[in-house]
Design a protein around this motif. Structure first.
Motif, PDB file in Angstrom:
ATOM      1  N   MET A 113       0.831  -1.211   0.000  1.00  8.81           N
ATOM      2  CA  MET A 113       0.000   0.000   0.000  1.00  8.81           C
ATOM      3  C   MET A 113       0.866   1.262   0.000  1.00  8.81           C
ATOM      4  O   MET A 113       0.525   2.250  -0.664  1.00  8.81           O
ATOM      5  CB  MET A 113      -0.940  -0.018   1.209  1.00  8.81           C
ATOM      6  N   LEU A 114       1.977   1.230   0.720  1.00  9.73           N
ATOM      7  CA  LEU A 114       2.877   2.388   0.735  1.00  9.73           C
ATOM      8  C   LEU A 114       3.479   2.628  -0.657  1.00  9.73           C
ATOM      9  O   LEU A 114       3.519   3.765  -1.133  1.00  9.73           O
ATOM     10  CB  LEU A 114       3.979   2.202   1.779  1.00  9.73           C
ATOM     11  N   TYR A 115       3.948   1.552  -1.298  1.00 11.08           N
ATOM     12  CA  TYR A 115       4.478   1.703  -2.660  1.00 11.08           C
ATOM     13  C   TYR A 115       3.420   2.269  -3.592  1.00 11.08           C
ATOM     14  O   TYR A 115       3.698   3.182  -4.377  1.00 11.08           O
ATOM     15  CB  TYR A 115       4.963   0.353  -3.209  1.00 11.08           C
ATOM     16  N   GLU A 116       2.211   1.719  -3.518  1.00 10.08           N
ATOM     17  CA  GLU A 116       1.136   2.199  -4.385  1.00 10.08           C
ATOM     18  C   GLU A 116       0.839   3.671  -4.127  1.00 10.08           C
ATOM     19  O   GLU A 116       0.617   4.443  -5.073  1.00 10.08           O
ATOM     20  CB  GLU A 116      -0.117   1.346  -4.184  1.00 10.08           C
ATOM     21  N   GLY A 117       0.853   4.073  -2.876  1.00  7.67           N
ATOM     22  CA  GLY A 117       0.614   5.474  -2.540  1.00  7.67           C
ATOM     23  C   GLY A 117       1.702   6.392  -3.072  1.00  7.67           C
ATOM     24  O   GLY A 117       1.416   7.475  -3.598  1.00  7.67           O
ATOM     25  N   ALA A 118       2.947   5.965  -2.938  1.00  6.58           N
ATOM     26  CA  ALA A 118       4.061   6.783  -3.442  1.00  6.58           C
ATOM     27  C   ALA A 118       3.969   6.936  -4.952  1.00  6.58           C
ATOM     28  O   ALA A 118       4.105   8.049  -5.484  1.00  6.58           O
ATOM     29  CB  ALA A 118       5.400   6.150  -3.047  1.00  6.58           C
ATOM     30  N   ILE A 119       3.709   5.838  -5.637  1.00  8.29           N
ATOM     31  CA  ILE A 119       3.614   5.883  -7.104  1.00  8.29           C
ATOM     32  C   ILE A 119       2.448   6.760  -7.541  1.00  8.29           C
ATOM     33  O   ILE A 119       2.577   7.572  -8.465  1.00  8.29           O
ATOM     34  CB  ILE A 119       3.516   4.457  -7.678  1.00  8.29           C
ATOM     35  N   LYS A 120       1.316   6.624  -6.864  1.00 13.97           N
ATOM     36  CA  LYS A 120       0.145   7.449  -7.194  1.00 13.97           C
ATOM     37  C   LYS A 120       0.478   8.936  -7.033  1.00 13.97           C
ATOM     38  O   LYS A 120       0.175   9.753  -7.917  1.00 13.97           O
ATOM     39  CB  LYS A 120      -1.024   7.081  -6.285  1.00 13.97           C
ATOM     40  N   ASN A 121       1.118   9.297  -5.924  1.00 17.93           N
ATOM     41  CA  ASN A 121       1.466  10.702  -5.692  1.00 17.93           C
ATOM     42  C   ASN A 121       2.472  11.210  -6.717  1.00 17.93           C
ATOM     43  O   ASN A 121       2.390  12.362  -7.148  1.00 17.93           O
ATOM     44  CB  ASN A 121       1.985  10.889  -4.268  1.00 17.93           C
ATOM     45  N   MET A 122       3.409  10.367  -7.129  1.00 13.91           N
ATOM     46  CA  MET A 122       4.379  10.793  -8.141  1.00 13.91           C
ATOM     47  C   MET A 122       3.706  11.009  -9.492  1.00 13.91           C
ATOM     48  O   MET A 122       4.043  11.949 -10.217  1.00 13.91           O
ATOM     49  CB  MET A 122       5.514   9.781  -8.255  1.00 13.91           C
ATOM     50  N   LYS A 123       2.754  10.148  -9.831  1.00 16.24           N
ATOM     51  CA  LYS A 123       2.047  10.322 -11.102  1.00 16.24           C
ATOM     52  C   LYS A 123       1.221  11.608 -11.094  1.00 16.24           C
ATOM     53  O   LYS A 123       1.172  12.320 -12.098  1.00 16.24           O
ATOM     54  CB  LYS A 123       1.166   9.104 -11.381  1.00 16.24           C
ATOM     55  N   ILE A 124       0.592  11.905  -9.965  1.00 14.78           N
ATOM     56  CA  ILE A 124      -0.163  13.161  -9.850  1.00 14.78           C
ATOM     57  C   ILE A 124       0.785  14.351  -9.952  1.00 14.78           C
ATOM     58  O   ILE A 124       0.491  15.340 -10.632  1.00 14.78           O
ATOM     59  CB  ILE A 124      -0.959  13.191  -8.526  1.00 14.78           C
ATOM     60  N   ALA A 125       1.945  14.264  -9.291  1.00 10.46           N
ATOM     61  CA  ALA A 125       2.934  15.352  -9.348  1.00 10.46           C
ATOM     62  C   ALA A 125       3.435  15.557 -10.774  1.00 10.46           C
ATOM     63  O   ALA A 125       3.580  16.697 -11.231  1.00 10.46           O
ATOM     64  CB  ALA A 125       4.105  15.046  -8.414  1.00 10.46           C
ATOM     65  N   LYS A 126       3.679  14.465 -11.460  1.00 10.14           N
ATOM     66  CA  LYS A 126       4.152  14.560 -12.848  1.00 10.14           C
ATOM     67  C   LYS A 126       3.123  15.272 -13.723  1.00 10.14           C
ATOM     68  O   LYS A 126       3.459  16.176 -14.486  1.00 10.14           O
ATOM     69  CB  LYS A 126       4.438  13.155 -13.376  1.00 10.14           C
ATOM     70  N   LEU A 127       1.867  14.885 -13.576  1.00  6.39           N
ATOM     71  CA  LEU A 127       0.792  15.538 -14.319  1.00  6.39           C
ATOM     72  C   LEU A 127       0.701  17.020 -13.952  1.00  6.39           C
ATOM     73  O   LEU A 127       0.547  17.877 -14.823  1.00  6.39           O
ATOM     74  CB  LEU A 127      -0.535  14.836 -14.047  1.00  6.39           C
ATOM     75  N   ALA A 128       0.839  17.314 -12.660  1.00  4.89           N
ATOM     76  CA  ALA A 128       0.778  18.704 -12.211  1.00  4.89           C
ATOM     77  C   ALA A 128       1.918  19.533 -12.810  1.00  4.89           C
ATOM     78  O   ALA A 128       1.711  20.685 -13.207  1.00  4.89           O
ATOM     79  CB  ALA A 128       0.816  18.767 -10.685  1.00  4.89           C
ATOM     80  N   ILE A 129       3.107  18.960 -12.887  1.00  6.66           N
ATOM     81  CA  ILE A 129       4.236  19.668 -13.507  1.00  6.66           C
ATOM     82  C   ILE A 129       3.922  19.958 -14.968  1.00  6.66           C
ATOM     83  O   ILE A 129       4.155  21.064 -15.461  1.00  6.66           O
ATOM     84  CB  ILE A 129       5.546  18.866 -13.357  1.00  6.66           C
TER      85      ILE A 129
END
Length: 124
Positions: A26-42
């Motif tokens: 769950m922690l890995y999935e959360g980190a990956i999800k947040n990175m994908k959102i950050a990438k889109l935001a950038i």
């Protein structure tokens, strides 16, 4: 009771009843999800949302790093710690430069580790 409260209760129940391996997944999935959102935001030039999600991913990576049992024999614990440190440094770089390439590097690393943890979770 609103949707957010129900969702929070559901997540709380999931975490409280999960095995240690499932929590790591769950922690890995959360980190990956947040990175994908950050990438889109950038890509959308939403600097605040990018920063917030990169910080969340960093917090999760710090938690993963602190959970490594350094008393386990072999090189694996030390290699994991180094991967987490590298990943955190890449996310700092991404946040400062507002660059998606370092995020892609970390997503790749954590995705491979996630696959291994999922296989371990399935075997338990």
């Amino acid at each position: 009771m609103g949707y957010q409260e129900v969702n929070n209760d559901y997540l709380r129940t999931q975490v409280m009843s999960a095995s240690p391996v499932k929590i790591i997944v769950m922690l890995y999935e959360g980190a990956i999800k947040n990175m994908k959102i950050a990438k889109l935001a950038i890509e959308e030039k939403d600097i605040v949302r990018a920063h917030q999600n990169l910080r969340r991913a960093q917090d999760i990576i710090k938690e993963l790093k602190s959970s490594v049992d350094l008393n386990v024999e072999g090189d694996v614990p030390e290699h994991l710690v180094r991967l987490y440190e590298y990943s955190n440094n890449q996310l700092v770089t991404a946040n400062l430069a507002k660059s998606t390439e370092p995020i892609d590097n970390v997503i790749h690393i954590l995705s491979e580790l996630l696959d291994s943890w999922k296989k371990l979770a399935e075997s338990n």
